[in-house]
Write a protein that holds these residues in place. Structure first.
Motif, mmCIF file in Angstrom:
data_model
loop_
_atom_site.group_PDB
_atom_site.id
_atom_site.type_symbol
_atom_site.label_atom_id
_atom_site.label_comp_id
_atom_site.label_asym_id
_atom_site.label_seq_id
_atom_site.Cartn_x
_atom_site.Cartn_y
_atom_site.Cartn_z
ATOM 1 N N LEU A 126 -42.792 -27.459 -7.676
ATOM 2 C CA LEU A 126 -41.779 -28.439 -8.093
ATOM 3 C C LEU A 126 -41.638 -29.552 -7.056
ATOM 4 N N ASN A 127 -41.641 -29.205 -5.770
ATOM 5 C CA ASN A 127 -41.542 -30.222 -4.723
ATOM 6 C C ASN A 127 -42.738 -31.168 -4.749
ATOM 7 N N ILE A 128 -43.931 -30.625 -4.974
ATOM 8 C CA ILE A 128 -45.120 -31.485 -5.085
ATOM 9 C C ILE A 128 -44.975 -32.404 -6.289
ATOM 10 N N GLY A 129 -44.549 -31.848 -7.425
ATOM 11 C CA GLY A 129 -44.367 -32.661 -8.630
ATOM 12 C C GLY A 129 -43.359 -33.775 -8.429
ATOM 13 N N ILE A 130 -42.244 -33.455 -7.798
ATOM 14 C CA ILE A 130 -41.216 -34.469 -7.541
ATOM 15 C C ILE A 130 -41.756 -35.534 -6.590
ATOM 16 N N ALA A 131 -42.461 -35.104 -5.542
ATOM 17 C CA ALA A 131 -43.030 -36.060 -4.584
ATOM 18 C C ALA A 131 -44.052 -36.971 -5.263
#
Length: 188
Positions: A126-131
């Motif tokens: 999720l953090n990669i996707g948001i970034a």
């Protein structure tokens, strides 16, 4: 465009000469316009000039790639680093298993470890996707940020806010378990 911004992968000497000529042209152009001669100086003209040259396709087929900031999953090196970090995360779960005393039964440990692994992977993805979204869809160039900046911010928010919320919810459940004598909800 400085030589630190270029990764060479088998560049021929003629291509290297062309790259040096482009670099010299960019520096001279920046001097004529009274801008800083390095990209680190933050000159808009310098950045626009280098972007124009890179987008023109001059480096295509030369074995040269220009670095565009920190990335998370755009190259094979990024994927390699992600794999190493994943391996380290899973290794800590196994190290914890062998260091705990007394050791829990393997099935109990496996359920706990899988819960932690799935939660960690979910948050990481999720953090990669948001970034990625914030960098590419929102237009991080105006903010002078890259994927790693946004990932770090997401990670810090997750650690501070997420852990705080989890702690508070656990405390509320503990009070609730004590007040209504629910032994199954008591924590160790």
């Amino acid at each position: 465009l400085n030589t630190n911004a270029i990764i060479s992968e088998g560049i021929s000497s003629s291509n290297l000469v062309a790259i040096r000529e482009v670099t010299t042209f960019v520096r001279l152009t920046m001097k004529l316009h009274g801008t800083v001669t390095s990209l680190e100086g933050g000159s808009n003209f310098a950045t626009q000039t280098v972007n124009t040259i890179v987008e023109s396709g001059i480096f295509e087929g030369t074995g040269v790639s220009v670095l565009k900031g920190c990335t998370l999953v755009e190259s094979s090196f990024d994927i390699f680093i992600q794999g190493i970090l994943g391996l380290l995360a899973f290794t800590t779960l196994f190290a914890k298993r062998y260091m705990e005393s007394p050791q829990r039964p393997f099935v109990v440990w496996a359920f706990d470890a899988s819960k932690q692994a799935v939660a960690g992977m979910t948050v990481h993805i999720l953090n990669i996707g948001i970034a990625e979204y914030l960098t590419h869809a929102v237009g991080a160039a105006a903010l002078k940020s890259d994927e790693c900046d946004f990932y770090f911010v997401n990670f810090v928010i997750d650690i501070f806010v997420g852990v705080t919320v989890t702690y508070l919810l656990l405390a509320i459940v503990g009070v609730f378990a004590e007040k209504f004598n629910f032994k199954i909800l008591r924590t160790g």
